[in-house]
Design an enzyme around this catalytic site. Structure first.
Site, PDB file in Angstrom:
ATOM      1  N   GLY A  45       5.295  -2.322  -4.440  1.00  0.00           N
ATOM      2  CA  GLY A  45       4.577  -2.989  -5.521  1.00  0.00           C
ATOM      3  C   GLY A  45       5.287  -2.909  -6.847  1.00  0.00           C
ATOM      4  O   GLY A  45       4.649  -2.767  -7.897  1.00  0.00           O
ATOM      5  N   ALA A  46       6.621  -3.051  -6.834  1.00  0.00           N
ATOM      6  CA  ALA A  46       7.399  -2.884  -8.062  1.00  0.00           C
ATOM      7  C   ALA A  46       7.608  -4.176  -8.829  1.00  0.00           C
ATOM      8  O   ALA A  46       8.392  -4.214  -9.774  1.00  0.00           O
ATOM      9  CB  ALA A  46       8.760  -2.265  -7.726  1.00  0.00           C
ATOM     10  N   ASN A  47       6.885  -5.230  -8.461  1.00  0.00           N
ATOM     11  CA  ASN A  47       7.065  -6.524  -9.126  1.00  0.00           C
ATOM     12  C   ASN A  47       6.231  -6.663 -10.394  1.00  0.00           C
ATOM     13  O   ASN A  47       6.325  -7.665 -11.099  1.00  0.00           O
ATOM     14  CB  ASN A  47       6.730  -7.669  -8.174  1.00  0.00           C
ATOM     15  CG  ASN A  47       5.327  -7.576  -7.624  1.00  0.00           C
ATOM     16  OD1 ASN A  47       5.108  -6.809  -6.696  1.00  0.00           O
ATOM     17  ND2 ASN A  47       4.387  -8.325  -8.176  1.00  0.00           N
ATOM     18  N   GLY A  49       3.263  -4.305 -13.337  1.00  0.00           N
ATOM     19  CA  GLY A  49       2.429  -3.155 -13.649  1.00  0.00           C
ATOM     20  C   GLY A  49       3.164  -1.834 -13.580  1.00  0.00           C
ATOM     21  O   GLY A  49       4.306  -1.693 -13.996  1.00  0.00           O
ATOM     22  N   GLY A  51       4.340  -0.215 -11.039  1.00  0.00           N
ATOM     23  CA  GLY A  51       5.513  -0.219 -10.177  1.00  0.00           C
ATOM     24  C   GLY A  51       6.747  -0.744 -10.874  1.00  0.00           C
ATOM     25  O   GLY A  51       7.850  -0.220 -10.699  1.00  0.00           O
ATOM     26  N   SER A 161      -5.983   7.556  -7.547  1.00  0.00           N
ATOM     27  CA  SER A 161      -6.696   7.075  -8.723  1.00  0.00           C
ATOM     28  C   SER A 161      -7.849   8.017  -9.028  1.00  0.00           C
ATOM     29  O   SER A 161      -8.347   8.722  -8.140  1.00  0.00           O
ATOM     30  CB  SER A 161      -7.237   5.669  -8.458  1.00  0.00           C
ATOM     31  OG  SER A 161      -8.219   5.300  -9.412  1.00  0.00           O
ATOM     32  N   TYR A 187     -13.055   0.723  -2.731  1.00  0.00           N
ATOM     33  CA  TYR A 187     -11.861   1.118  -3.478  1.00  0.00           C
ATOM     34  C   TYR A 187     -11.794   2.639  -3.583  1.00  0.00           C
ATOM     35  O   TYR A 187     -10.729   3.242  -3.393  1.00  0.00           O
ATOM     36  CB  TYR A 187     -11.885   0.492  -4.875  1.00  0.00           C
ATOM     37  CG  TYR A 187     -10.690   0.836  -5.727  1.00  0.00           C
ATOM     38  CD1 TYR A 187      -9.405   0.442  -5.360  1.00  0.00           C
ATOM     39  CD2 TYR A 187     -10.840   1.554  -6.910  1.00  0.00           C
ATOM     40  CE1 TYR A 187      -8.296   0.771  -6.145  1.00  0.00           C
ATOM     41  CE2 TYR A 187      -9.745   1.871  -7.708  1.00  0.00           C
ATOM     42  CZ  TYR A 187      -8.484   1.480  -7.323  1.00  0.00           C
ATOM     43  OH  TYR A 187      -7.394   1.799  -8.106  1.00  0.00           O
TER      44      TYR A 187
END
Length: 315
Positions: A45-47, A49, A51, A161, A187
């Site tokens: 998820g480094a694309n 935020g 990440g 979280s 969540y």
């Protein structure tokens, strides 16, 4: 303990310097990341935020970063802006076939950062039919870590979280097939599963005599675009909360970066050190009693292996 890392001994800074953990609250920052030259990190998820911030900081410290992302177009734009130390590989954590393809193709790495996630979605399902949040946030990363374990030399960081506090693991119905769906409770369950998985992984690594580390982190209340994809009223009120309480994505990524590069306790959990864990620089974080339930953690592990068909090999 002080674990030797490239460039210096992390976590052993002198009093009065940034990053010092002696005599007061830690002020560890990106500038305190040890030299990571010659090391490889996989960041899911480094694309965007947290990440993206994580990938940029690691590359800035000299690391080679493999950005494991579902949205390749967005990820490549980020990688191009980072430079030659970043490369993109496709990974869709909501599809275990994609997880296996990624794990088969990627080479060895020093650190895996399980960062990607979805939050408070309406009831939807992964490619294999799991509830999307449990399936993506937990099962996808559980499978990925198991398939990559032999290729990771140093540590695995799993991002949880503060929402784990509202989570409960329902082993009989983890995919919400037999009860009324609640997106926030789902969540919370997924984020609690992340934390329990990280701790159970450390227990198993230790049992098998491995010197690899499993640690977890949480960003506190960080202003990212994750909360704007909930398809609910939350995304309408979040801008106000962001202005009043939230810290930047750069600050929110610090606990993950600390967990990935600093001297840490095996099985440790790290997050912001102020305002009840919502803001501040990284330090040890408290967690719920449920997150420390080792019996449920073992049962969750067994269930996760059954659902993903990924069995861990500890050598």
């Amino acid at each position: 303990m002080c674990r030797q890392l490239p460039g210096r001994i992390a976590g052993c800074d002198t009093p009065g310097k940034p990053g010092s953990r002696l005599g007061g609250v830690s002020e560890w920052d990106i500038a305190d990341i040890p030299d990571q030259s010659g090391r490889t990190f996989i960041v899911t998820g480094a694309n965007g935020g947290l990440g993206e911030v994580t990938a940029r900081a690691l590359a800035g410290a000299g690391a080679r970063v493999i950005m494991a992302c579902r949205n390749e177009v967005k990820a490549r734009a980020v990688a191009d802006s980072i430079g030659e130390r970043a490369q993109v590989r496709r990974l869709d954590l909501a599809d275990l076939d994609s997880v296996r393809e990624f794990a088969d193709a990627v080479g060895p790495a020093d650190v895996l950062i399980n960062n990607a996630g979805v939050m408070a979605l309406p009831l939807t399902h992964t490619a294999q039919g799991f509830e999307m949040q449990f399936g993506t946030n937990h099962l996808g990363h559980f499978a990925l870590t198991g398939l990559l374990l032999d290729k990771i030399s140093d540590r695995i960081v799993t991002v949880s979280s503060g929402a784990h506090l509202i989570g409960r693991i329902n082993l009989a119905d983890p995919n919400w097939e037999h009860r009324r769906y609640n997106r926030w409770q789902a969540y919370g369950q997924a984020k609690l599963a992340n934390l329990m998985f990280a701790r159970e992984l450390q227990r198993r690594l230790t049992l098998h005599g491995s010197d690899k580390l499993s640690v977890s982190a949480h960003p506190g209340y960080a202003a990212t675009d994750l909360m704007f994809h909930t398809d609910s009223l939350v995304h309408l009120i979040m801008p106000l909360g962001n202005r009043i309480l939230a810290q930047s994505a750069e600050m929110g990524a610090l606990p993950s970066l600390y967990a990935a590069t600093a001297d840490v306790e095996p099985g440790g959990f790290y997050g912001p050190n102020r305002l009840g864990g919502m803001r501040g620089h990284p330090g040890p974080s408290g967690s719920s009693a449920a997150s420390k339930d080792e019996v449920t953690a073992r049962r969750l592990w067994d269930l996760s292996e059954q659902l993903t068909k990924v069995t861990y090999n500890f050598g």
